[in-house]
Design an enzyme around this catalytic site. Structure first.
Site, PDB file in Angstrom:
ATOM      1  N   GLU A 210       2.980 -18.456 -41.728  1.00 30.81           N
ATOM      2  CA  GLU A 210       2.867 -17.346 -40.791  1.00 30.81           C
ATOM      3  C   GLU A 210       4.024 -17.322 -39.805  1.00 30.81           C
ATOM      4  OE1 GLU A 210      -1.019 -18.385 -42.511  1.00 30.81           O
ATOM      5  OE2 GLU A 210       0.531 -19.545 -41.503  1.00 30.81           O
TER       6      GLU A 210
ATOM      7  N   GLY B 150      11.364 -26.642 -43.309  1.00 31.59           N
ATOM      8  CA  GLY B 150      12.210 -25.497 -43.000  1.00 31.59           C
ATOM      9  C   GLY B 150      13.343 -25.247 -43.975  1.00 31.59           C
ATOM     10  N   GLU B 151      13.364 -25.936 -45.117  1.00 32.74           N
ATOM     11  CA  GLU B 151      14.466 -25.753 -46.067  1.00 32.74           C
ATOM     12  C   GLU B 151      14.014 -25.133 -47.388  1.00 32.74           C
ATOM     13  OE1 GLU B 151      18.072 -28.687 -45.319  1.00 32.74           O
ATOM     14  OE2 GLU B 151      16.350 -29.787 -46.144  1.00 32.74           O
TER      15      GLU B 151
END
EC number: 2.4.99.12
Length: 418
Positions: A59, A308-309
């Site tokens: 989200e 985050g990758e």
């Protein structure tokens, strides 16, 4: 009365909730930090602006383009983003740093939500997707804060769950000021649960408004140049029970493509070490992304054990399997690999993204598999027949681009309620 009983039961269960939090902290130490925010006693709250709630990583990523545009269009209004999980918190800080305020959402008790709203004094509350809490919505209404459900989705399964407690949730749904639903089917489900027709618009999914950046693509090209011409496939956002299937499939892929590289990205960071042990147990040489090393020609698996990758990993692959779909998890975001032009594999459990996955499947961009053999056969087929893989990937990209525009419709609706 139902909300009073809900709050009473929630209060009585607080010791159990705290015990569960302790257990989760034992497995993932980040849960042991910032407890005061769970009771609205601290946190980086930017008062008098826009409040966005994004429960976790997915989200938060979906909300990022919306938040960036809101900050650009309303620079006078500070933004605060709340979430529920350490991984979501890490993602928010990675996306925005100190540009936005950030805290955990407190437990859904009236006095805690009231305390948060009193400290935050938001002009508007924007809740991403379906993260609705009865007391949060009620206390926003009491304080005169408009509540928008953005990029709203509601699977048949979730709708049935809500209907079982309709006495509690119907007033909550009826109190929403605006629901920006992803699809017409989901809009119908929201109406059945009590959302007012005048407060409902089908805007589409903002996840279609995904444009891979030039920097991401350039970095992916650099990584692939280091890896050589070997074929690469990715299994992303996998859950317990799926990694074994993926690794068994990879062993079959290696029989036809001995130099193939698998990028395996577990959904939850607390599973990284366990998945690493599974890879070793399968006899497959591995490099962990967290170690900072690139795979050599002898490494058969790259474990994506960082946060985050995921889009970067997708951009390095030729074929993508999206996890949470071999087990009854409902699947994850199929649009991320599709936007990069990758042919997509999914398990049979797609209810969280039913309409999106069906769009991709009808276009020939997504194929459903049920086991390791089916997965290996489809991966091998696409790795062997690159033109066919390109056609499937391009079909997915066309679907993504044809459905863009939801973000602008959402931003216009929010602006009318600010």
């Amino acid at each position: 009365m139902p909300r009073f009983l809900y709050s009473l039961i929630f209060t009585l269960c607080l010791p159990l909730i705290l015990a569960r939090l302790l257990y989760r902290a034992w497995r993932a130490p980040a849960y042991a930090r910032r407890w005061r925010e769970r009771f609205a006693l601290s946190g980086d709250l930017r008062a008098g602006g826009i409040w966005v709630h994004a429960v976790s990583v997915g989200e938060s990523i979906a909300a990022a383009p919306m938040v960036r545009e809101l900050r650009k269009r309303h620079p006078e209004l500070p933004v605060t983003i709340t979430c529920m999980t350490p991984t979501g918190s890490e993602q928010i800080r990675k996306l925005f740093g100190d540009e936005v305020g950030h805290a955990y959402l407190p437990y859904d008790l009236p006095w805690l939500q009231r305390r948060l709203i009193r400290r935050l004094r938001p002009r508007i509350s924007i809740i991403m997707e379906t993260e609705l809490w009865p007391n949060l919505v009620a206390e926003c209404g009491r304080a005169g804060v408009p509540v928008v459900l953005a990029n709203a989705r509601l699977s048949e399964r979730s709708a049935r769950g809500y209907q079982r407690v309709s006495g509690l949730v119907r007033p909550m749904f009826a109190a929403l000021d605006w629901v920006a639903a992803q699809t017409a089917a989901e809009a119908e489900r929201f109406l059945m649960l009590g959302v007012r027709q005048t407060a409902l618009t089908v805007t589409g999914s903002i996840k279609f408004d995904l444009k891979p950046g030039a920097e991401l693509l350039a970095t992916a090209a650099q990584w692939r140049a280091q890896w050589g011409e070997r074929p690469v496939w990715i299994a992303a956002s996998t859950h317990s029970g799926e990694d074994e299937v993926v690794l068994a499939a990879h062993r079959q892929v290696l029989q036809q493509h001995p130099d193939a590289l698998l990028i395996l990205v577990p959904r939850h960071p607390e599973r990284f070490d366990a998945v690493a042990r599974q890879i070793e147990g399968a006899g497959l040489s591995m490099v962990r992304r967290s170690a900072g090393n690139m795979p050599t020609s002898s490494d058969l698996v790259l474990l994506g054990d960082t946060m985050g990758e995921l889009m970067q990993f997708y951009a390095c692959a030729d074929v993508a399997f999206v996890g949470g779909s071999l087990i009854p998890g409902g699947g994850h975001n199929y649009l991320e690999p599709a936007a990069l032009g990758l042919p997509v594999l999914s398990g049979p459990h797609r209810f969280n993204f039913a309409e999106i996955s069906e769009l991709l499947e009808r276009a020939g961009a997504l194929v459903e598999v049920a086991d390791a053999q089916g997965m290996a056969e489809q991966v091998n087929g696409w790795l062997s027949d690159r033109p066919s893989a390109r056609v499937a990937g391009e079909a997915g990209r066309v679907v993504v681009e044809a459905n863009q525009g939801a973000l602008e419709r959402l931003l216009q609706g929010i602006a009318r309620r600010l």
